[in-house]
Write a protein that holds these residues in place. Structure first.
Motif, mmCIF file in Angstrom:
data_model
loop_
_atom_site.group_PDB
_atom_site.id
_atom_site.type_symbol
_atom_site.label_atom_id
_atom_site.label_comp_id
_atom_site.label_asym_id
_atom_site.label_seq_id
_atom_site.Cartn_x
_atom_site.Cartn_y
_atom_site.Cartn_z
ATOM 1 N N ARG A 179 5.993 -8.448 6.507
ATOM 2 C CA ARG A 179 5.691 -8.185 5.101
ATOM 3 C C ARG A 179 6.433 -6.950 4.605
ATOM 4 N NH1 ARG A 179 -0.427 -8.131 4.143
ATOM 5 N NH2 ARG A 179 -0.090 -10.355 4.502
ATOM 6 N N LEU A 180 6.462 -5.903 5.441
ATOM 7 C CA LEU A 180 7.171 -4.686 5.051
ATOM 8 C C LEU A 180 8.655 -4.966 4.831
ATOM 9 C CD1 LEU A 180 7.643 -1.647 4.689
ATOM 10 C CD2 LEU A 180 7.727 -1.449 7.187
ATOM 11 N N LEU A 181 9.287 -5.639 5.785
ATOM 12 C CA LEU A 181 10.730 -5.886 5.679
ATOM 13 C C LEU A 181 11.060 -6.762 4.478
ATOM 14 C CD1 LEU A 181 11.662 -6.477 9.436
ATOM 15 C CD2 LEU A 181 11.809 -4.353 8.125
ATOM 16 N N LEU A 206 4.511 11.345 16.592
ATOM 17 C CA LEU A 206 5.044 10.106 16.017
ATOM 18 C C LEU A 206 3.969 9.239 15.383
ATOM 19 C CD1 LEU A 206 7.560 9.068 18.834
ATOM 20 C CD2 LEU A 206 8.079 10.229 16.688
ATOM 21 N N MET A 207 2.820 9.093 16.030
ATOM 22 C CA MET A 207 1.822 8.146 15.536
ATOM 23 C C MET A 207 1.213 8.572 14.206
ATOM 24 S SD MET A 207 -1.091 6.008 17.616
ATOM 25 C CE MET A 207 -2.261 7.339 17.920
ATOM 26 N N PRO A 208 0.741 9.827 14.058
ATOM 27 C CA PRO A 208 0.202 10.198 12.741
ATOM 28 C C PRO A 208 1.259 10.190 11.647
ATOM 29 C CG PRO A 208 0.197 12.082 14.239
ATOM 30 C CD PRO A 208 0.523 10.885 15.063
ATOM 31 N N PHE A 209 2.500 10.552 11.990
ATOM 32 C CA PHE A 209 3.568 10.520 10.987
ATOM 33 C C PHE A 209 3.835 9.084 10.540
ATOM 34 C CE2 PHE A 209 7.773 10.472 9.198
ATOM 35 C CZ PHE A 209 7.870 11.679 8.513
ATOM 36 N N ALA A 210 3.870 8.161 11.507
ATOM 37 C CA ALA A 210 4.107 6.758 11.172
ATOM 38 C C ALA A 210 2.982 6.213 10.301
ATOM 39 C CB ALA A 210 4.240 5.930 12.447
ATOM 40 N N ALA A 211 1.731 6.515 10.661
ATOM 41 C CA ALA A 211 0.600 6.013 9.874
ATOM 42 C C ALA A 211 0.662 6.533 8.446
ATOM 43 C CB ALA A 211 -0.716 6.426 10.535
ATOM 44 N N PHE A 212 0.987 7.823 8.283
ATOM 45 C CA PHE A 212 1.114 8.406 6.941
ATOM 46 C C PHE A 212 2.227 7.708 6.155
ATOM 47 C CE2 PHE A 212 3.344 11.450 4.196
ATOM 48 C CZ PHE A 212 2.327 11.776 3.309
ATOM 49 N N THR A 213 3.358 7.481 6.811
ATOM 50 C CA THR A 213 4.496 6.847 6.133
ATOM 51 C C THR A 213 4.157 5.430 5.681
ATOM 52 O OG1 THR A 213 6.065 8.157 7.440
ATOM 53 C CG2 THR A 213 6.911 6.164 6.365
ATOM 54 N N TYR A 214 3.540 4.646 6.551
ATOM 55 C CA TYR A 214 3.210 3.265 6.180
ATOM 56 C C TYR A 214 2.167 3.224 5.068
ATOM 57 C CZ TYR A 214 5.883 1.961 10.309
ATOM 58 O OH TYR A 214 6.891 1.796 11.228
ATOM 59 N N ILE A 234 1.378 -3.185 -1.332
ATOM 60 C CA ILE A 234 1.130 -4.187 -0.292
ATOM 61 C C ILE A 234 0.192 -3.591 0.747
ATOM 62 C CG2 ILE A 234 3.301 -5.442 -0.543
ATOM 63 C CD1 ILE A 234 4.413 -3.813 1.794
ATOM 64 N N SER A 235 -0.359 -4.444 1.570
ATOM 65 C CA SER A 235 -1.173 -4.017 2.701
ATOM 66 C C SER A 235 -0.412 -4.344 3.975
ATOM 67 C CB SER A 235 -2.528 -4.730 2.690
ATOM 68 O OG SER A 235 -3.275 -4.402 3.836
ATOM 69 N N ILE A 236 -0.053 -3.316 4.762
ATOM 70 C CA ILE A 236 0.749 -3.550 5.969
ATOM 71 C C ILE A 236 0.204 -2.830 7.195
ATOM 72 C CG2 ILE A 236 2.941 -4.034 4.796
ATOM 73 C CD1 ILE A 236 3.721 -1.091 5.343
ATOM 74 N N LEU A 237 -0.815 -1.981 7.035
ATOM 75 C CA LEU A 237 -1.260 -1.141 8.142
ATOM 76 C C LEU A 237 -2.723 -1.405 8.460
ATOM 77 C CD1 LEU A 237 -0.280 1.162 10.051
ATOM 78 C CD2 LEU A 237 -1.287 2.770 8.419
ATOM 79 N N GLN A 238 -2.999 -1.594 9.733
ATOM 80 C CA GLN A 238 -4.369 -1.844 10.188
ATOM 81 C C GLN A 238 -4.621 -1.019 11.444
ATOM 82 O OE1 GLN A 238 -5.107 -5.970 11.186
ATOM 83 N NE2 GLN A 238 -6.799 -5.449 12.537
#
Length: 351
Positions: free
Chosen positions: A145-147, A64-72, A81-85
């Motif tokens: 910001r994403l929403l 889940l975590m690497p998939f989520a990071a790739f998606t964001y 936009i910048s949404i992932l840190q």
């Protein structure tokens, strides 16, 4: 207006599902009345691979975590936009027993757990007599910001209806559904705890709970980390800090409470050595489930009614992977994981 899917709700579940359905070429309409105090809007946005008092991996986190990071990251590029840190979580142990539990777990969980090289470097910021451990990597998603940006995208595409959903206006037919002026092959409910009130899903084992948080101004606290000692301090939007959260299973309403405010203030005053100001106090009802697994799929007895819901406190990690899986299920019949498919409840869902 005719579309493939009508999606109810634009929290993290509805956002990710509409994103993937549009990406695969399906047509959608999203219906959602903006609520600044929804569970997604006031969530911390943290993806933490380790959970609980025993410091164990969260379910499926390796996937889940690497998939989520790739998606964001893909969404960052698409929406500009910048949404992932990426961050590290500093876990200041609350008791000697928690320090021991972390130390005992450390040899078997070297991928995510470690001890900082200098455990005294935060002495000027915090009181922590029982030591500190580190969880890394942890991801932080700017959900608000994403929403908002995705909502603007839906507006541009003219596929957003900004209104409340009214179940009495839904009509079912043998080949699809009709809702007011929208005809669709199916309707999918991503509307959090409101889905539990629908006759189609009342029997699902929702376990909704209430969460509260304080939004703080702490100008002297470094923002590259997440800090935890009973409560969490998470870098939030507009240079604020998110301090929380509670898990209330019995509550009269979803309003902020003075009990939480005073308890959190007391914890902060004992832990944090920096000046801070309370800027806001927020609360929301989370759509959690008894099994701590999401609900996804089409109703076994109403084939044009579906649900993607029950993400609880882990929406940021669960939503991307299972929204993609659900979109592929809808497009080409790819089976959903049995742990999330609502067909596991086919007996209790029988009309």
């Amino acid at each position: 207006m005719e579309v493939d899917y009508l999606i109810v709700g634009q929290g993290i579940a509805g956002t990710m599902l509409s994103y993937y359905l549009l990406q695969q070429g399906s047509t959608v309409i999203v219906i959602d009345q903006y609520n600044p105090f929804s569970a997604s809007q006031i969530a911390s946005g943290v993806i933490n691979p380790i959970t609980g008092r025993r410091f164990v991996r969260t379910w499926m986190i390796e996937t889940l975590m690497p998939f989520a990071a790739f998606t964001y990251k893909c969404l960052e590029k698409e929406l500009n936009i910048s949404i992932l840190q990426q961050a590290q979580l500093l876990d200041f142990h609350t008791t000697p027993q928690m320090h021991l539990a972390f130390s005992n777990r450390l040899p078997n969980e070297t991928e995510y757990l470690s001890i900082p090289d200098d455990t005294n470097q935060w002495n000027s910021y915090f009181n922590y007599p029982f030591g500190v451990g580190e969880i890394h990597p942890v991801w932080l998603v700017n959900l608000q910001r994403l929403l908002q940006t995705w909502r603007n995208k839906l507006r541009e595409l003219q596929v957003l209806i900004e209104a409340n959903f009214h179940a009495h206006n839904l009509q079912l037919f043998s080949n699809g559904i009709q809702y007011e002026q929208v005809s669709a092959k199916a309707i999918i409910f991503c509307n959090g705890t409101q889905a539990a009130d629908l006759p189609y899903f009342q029997k699902l084992p929702f376990a909704s709970n209430k969460g509260e948080a304080l939004l703080l101004n702490i100008p002297e606290l470094p923002r590259q980390n997440i800090y935890k000692k009973g409560i969490s301090l998470v870098p939030w939007q507009d240079d604020l800090w998110w301090a929380g959260s509670s898990y209330e299973w019995s509550y009269e309403n979803t309003l902020p409470t003075e009990v939480f405010r005073q308890k959190t203030l007391q914890q902060l005053q004992q832990w944090l050595q920096l000046p801070f100001k309370i800027k806001a106090h927020v609360a929301a009802e989370r759509p959690a489930t008894l099994e701590r697994r999401p609900f996804a799929g089409m109703h076994p007895y109403y084939p044009h009614i579906g649900i993607f819901n029950g993400l609880g406190t882990k929406g940021c990690s669960l939503a991307p992977f299972f929204a993609k899986a659900f979109s592929e299920h809808l497009k080409n019949g790819q089976p959903l994981l049995p742990e999330v498919s609502i067909h596991r409840f086919h007996k209790i869902l029988r009309p």
